[in-house]
Design a protein around this motif. Sequence first.
Motif, PDB file in Angstrom:
ATOM      1  N   PHE A   7       0.829  -1.196   0.000  1.00  0.00           N
ATOM      2  CA  PHE A   7       0.000   0.000   0.000  1.00  0.00           C
ATOM      3  C   PHE A   7       0.868   1.252   0.000  1.00  0.00           C
ATOM      4  CE2 PHE A   7      -2.844  -3.118   1.920  1.00  0.00           C
ATOM      5  CZ  PHE A   7      -4.035  -2.863   1.268  1.00  0.00           C
ATOM      6  N   ASP A   8       0.353   2.278  -0.671  1.00  0.00           N
ATOM      7  CA  ASP A   8       0.952   3.607  -0.564  1.00  0.00           C
ATOM      8  C   ASP A   8      -0.194   4.596  -0.631  1.00  0.00           C
ATOM      9  OD1 ASP A   8       2.804   5.589  -0.286  1.00  0.00           O
ATOM     10  OD2 ASP A   8       3.379   5.635  -2.399  1.00  0.00           O
ATOM     11  N   PHE A   9      -0.045   5.712   0.035  1.00  0.00           N
ATOM     12  CA  PHE A   9      -1.104   6.716   0.073  1.00  0.00           C
ATOM     13  C   PHE A   9      -0.568   8.052  -0.425  1.00  0.00           C
ATOM     14  CE2 PHE A   9      -1.782   4.000   3.969  1.00  0.00           C
ATOM     15  CZ  PHE A   9      -2.659   3.147   3.347  1.00  0.00           C
ATOM     16  N   ALA A  10      -1.371   8.728  -1.235  1.00  0.00           N
ATOM     17  CA  ALA A  10      -0.961  10.017  -1.799  1.00  0.00           C
ATOM     18  C   ALA A  10      -2.162  10.947  -1.845  1.00  0.00           C
ATOM     19  CB  ALA A  10      -0.385   9.815  -3.189  1.00  0.00           C
ATOM     20  N   ASP A  11      -1.884  12.227  -2.011  1.00  0.00           N
ATOM     21  CA  ASP A  11      -2.960  13.223  -2.049  1.00  0.00           C
ATOM     22  C   ASP A  11      -3.712  13.216  -3.372  1.00  0.00           C
ATOM     23  OD1 ASP A  11      -2.341  14.113   0.517  1.00  0.00           O
ATOM     24  OD2 ASP A  11      -0.853  15.540  -0.229  1.00  0.00           O
ATOM     25  N   THR A  12      -3.085  12.696  -4.427  1.00  0.00           N
ATOM     26  CA  THR A  12      -3.725  12.676  -5.739  1.00  0.00           C
ATOM     27  C   THR A  12      -3.521  11.317  -6.399  1.00  0.00           C
ATOM     28  OG1 THR A  12      -1.817  13.334  -7.100  1.00  0.00           O
ATOM     29  CG2 THR A  12      -3.023  15.092  -5.965  1.00  0.00           C
ATOM     30  N   ARG A  13      -4.210  11.125  -7.531  1.00  0.00           N
ATOM     31  CA  ARG A  13      -4.019   9.921  -8.344  1.00  0.00           C
ATOM     32  C   ARG A  13      -3.235  10.255  -9.610  1.00  0.00           C
ATOM     33  NH1 ARG A  13      -9.136   6.569  -9.837  1.00  0.00           N
ATOM     34  NH2 ARG A  13      -7.470   5.257 -10.676  1.00  0.00           N
ATOM     35  N   GLU A  17       2.534  10.419  -8.908  1.00  0.00           N
ATOM     36  CA  GLU A  17       2.397   9.494  -7.783  1.00  0.00           C
ATOM     37  C   GLU A  17       2.499   8.045  -8.258  1.00  0.00           C
ATOM     38  OE1 GLU A  17       2.535  10.626  -4.945  1.00  0.00           O
ATOM     39  OE2 GLU A  17       1.947  12.710  -5.162  1.00  0.00           O
ATOM     40  N   PHE A  18       1.895   7.765  -9.407  1.00  0.00           N
ATOM     41  CA  PHE A  18       1.949   6.413  -9.958  1.00  0.00           C
ATOM     42  C   PHE A  18       3.396   6.013 -10.266  1.00  0.00           C
ATOM     43  CE2 PHE A  18       2.046   4.037 -14.055  1.00  0.00           C
ATOM     44  CZ  PHE A  18       1.648   2.809 -13.557  1.00  0.00           C
ATOM     45  N   GLU A  19       4.139   6.900 -10.926  1.00  0.00           N
ATOM     46  CA  GLU A  19       5.502   6.577 -11.331  1.00  0.00           C
ATOM     47  C   GLU A  19       6.474   6.552 -10.157  1.00  0.00           C
ATOM     48  OE1 GLU A  19       6.477   9.261 -14.486  1.00  0.00           O
ATOM     49  OE2 GLU A  19       5.272   8.146 -15.957  1.00  0.00           O
ATOM     50  N   ASN A  21       5.986   4.731  -7.648  1.00  0.00           N
ATOM     51  CA  ASN A  21       5.960   3.335  -7.205  1.00  0.00           C
ATOM     52  C   ASN A  21       6.199   2.328  -8.330  1.00  0.00           C
ATOM     53  OD1 ASN A  21       5.209   3.379  -4.277  1.00  0.00           O
ATOM     54  ND2 ASN A  21       3.498   4.582  -5.063  1.00  0.00           N
ATOM     55  N   ILE A  22       5.867   2.719  -9.545  1.00  0.00           N
ATOM     56  CA  ILE A  22       5.997   1.815 -10.692  1.00  0.00           C
ATOM     57  C   ILE A  22       6.928   2.434 -11.725  1.00  0.00           C
ATOM     58  CG2 ILE A  22       4.790   0.647 -12.574  1.00  0.00           C
ATOM     59  CD1 ILE A  22       4.007  -0.489  -9.930  1.00  0.00           C
ATOM     60  N   ASP A  23       7.977   1.717 -12.075  1.00  0.00           N
ATOM     61  CA  ASP A  23       8.910   2.180 -13.099  1.00  0.00           C
ATOM     62  C   ASP A  23       8.210   2.191 -14.456  1.00  0.00           C
ATOM     63  OD1 ASP A  23      10.946   2.701 -14.848  1.00  0.00           O
ATOM     64  OD2 ASP A  23      12.108   0.901 -14.394  1.00  0.00           O
ATOM     65  N   PRO A  24       8.093   3.367 -15.111  1.00  0.00           N
ATOM     66  CA  PRO A  24       7.404   3.442 -16.397  1.00  0.00           C
ATOM     67  C   PRO A  24       8.016   2.521 -17.454  1.00  0.00           C
ATOM     68  CG  PRO A  24       7.814   5.637 -15.531  1.00  0.00           C
ATOM     69  CD  PRO A  24       8.574   4.679 -14.663  1.00  0.00           C
ATOM     70  N   GLY A  25       9.289   2.207 -17.311  1.00  0.00           N
ATOM     71  CA  GLY A  25       9.942   1.319 -18.264  1.00  0.00           C
ATOM     72  C   GLY A  25      10.065  -0.099 -17.755  1.00  0.00           C
ATOM     73  N   GLY A  26       9.358  -0.403 -16.679  1.00  0.00           N
ATOM     74  CA  GLY A  26       9.467  -1.716 -16.046  1.00  0.00           C
ATOM     75  C   GLY A  26       8.759  -2.812 -16.817  1.00  0.00           C
ATOM     76  N   TYR A  38      -2.326   6.168 -16.002  1.00  0.00           N
ATOM     77  CA  TYR A  38      -1.728   4.905 -16.445  1.00  0.00           C
ATOM     78  C   TYR A  38      -1.528   4.830 -17.960  1.00  0.00           C
ATOM     79  CZ  TYR A  38      -4.077   3.896 -12.014  1.00  0.00           C
ATOM     80  OH  TYR A  38      -4.550   3.951 -10.736  1.00  0.00           O
ATOM     81  N   LYS A  39      -1.897   5.899 -18.658  1.00  0.00           N
ATOM     82  CA  LYS A  39      -1.961   5.853 -20.115  1.00  0.00           C
ATOM     83  C   LYS A  39      -0.619   5.519 -20.765  1.00  0.00           C
ATOM     84  CE  LYS A  39      -4.088   8.438 -23.887  1.00  0.00           C
ATOM     85  NZ  LYS A  39      -4.791   9.685 -24.249  1.00  0.00           N
ATOM     86  N   SER A  40       0.473   6.062 -20.224  1.00  0.00           N
ATOM     87  CA  SER A  40       1.779   5.882 -20.859  1.00  0.00           C
ATOM     88  C   SER A  40       2.434   4.544 -20.509  1.00  0.00           C
ATOM     89  CB  SER A  40       2.723   7.028 -20.454  1.00  0.00           C
ATOM     90  OG  SER A  40       2.926   7.029 -19.053  1.00  0.00           O
ATOM     91  N   TYR A  41       1.820   3.818 -19.573  1.00  0.00           N
ATOM     92  CA  TYR A  41       2.382   2.515 -19.179  1.00  0.00           C
ATOM     93  C   TYR A  41       1.735   1.443 -20.038  1.00  0.00           C
ATOM     94  CZ  TYR A  41       4.419  -1.006 -16.111  1.00  0.00           C
ATOM     95  OH  TYR A  41       5.168  -2.042 -15.607  1.00  0.00           O
ATOM     96  N   HIS A  42       2.536   0.691 -20.796  1.00  0.00           N
ATOM     97  CA  HIS A  42       1.978  -0.192 -21.816  1.00  0.00           C
ATOM     98  C   HIS A  42       1.718  -1.623 -21.349  1.00  0.00           C
ATOM     99  CE1 HIS A  42       2.335   2.904 -24.823  1.00  0.00           C
ATOM    100  NE2 HIS A  42       3.589   3.097 -24.480  1.00  0.00           N
ATOM    101  N   LEU A  43       2.399  -2.079 -20.299  1.00  0.00           N
ATOM    102  CA  LEU A  43       2.193  -3.452 -19.835  1.00  0.00           C
ATOM    103  C   LEU A  43       1.063  -3.481 -18.813  1.00  0.00           C
ATOM    104  CD1 LEU A  43       5.904  -4.609 -19.465  1.00  0.00           C
ATOM    105  CD2 LEU A  43       4.298  -5.212 -21.267  1.00  0.00           C
ATOM    106  N   LYS A  44      -0.157  -3.574 -19.307  1.00  0.00           N
ATOM    107  CA  LYS A  44      -1.291  -3.498 -18.385  1.00  0.00           C
ATOM    108  C   LYS A  44      -2.468  -4.313 -18.911  1.00  0.00           C
ATOM    109  CE  LYS A  44      -2.337   0.942 -20.515  1.00  0.00           C
ATOM    110  NZ  LYS A  44      -2.185   2.396 -20.363  1.00  0.00           N
TER     111      LYS A  44
END
Length: 204
Positions: A7-13, A17-19, A21-26, A38-44
Amino acid sequence: SPNAVYFDFADTRGKKEFERNIDPGGLAIINVDGYNAYKSYHLKQRCWAHILRESKSLSQKSDQGWQIHNLLSELFASLQETLPTKKPTTIMKRALSKIHETLDLRNEDAQIIAFLGKLDNAKHDFILLLTAINHEYVDLTNNLAERLLRGLVIQRKIRRFVASENGKKILINHATTFQTWKLQNLNPYEELLKLLENNDASAA
């Protein structure tokens, strides 16, 4: 994942904030709704539960909305039945045909145009509804994460969450640890007792 959660908590979505925790090139495959962060993250894998909730809403407003929801509901049921098999190519062809059939139902209704745009984002994004076909450990929906979050969402409504950065870190650690134990079918009380006993032994 089926046996661990973080879990992680942030003031916005937001994307930032997403990047964090998640490497965009991961290489991790994530299960997401249609949010722009999440638009720029392709493995989804796009969450089918979110898609079907939206199509169900459309189905109550027009005959074409009902037709779209019916097509997608049939496809989802078919995917649930056939995904355990080992014929991903055949499943993919049938699924793509059904989605193309859905996309061909465009009309002048703004809500239908917007919804189908989510399926057909950039003329290829609808394929992301089918990522699970080639990855057996990926679910069609994000329901597991939604269930794990539900208790924390209720807590936030009751007590407006945490008052300090330190409090947030403690809550993140507690929520992550206890929910992971539950996913692994471990007794949180027994696991916590083990940790305390090990700490006492180390201190002695």
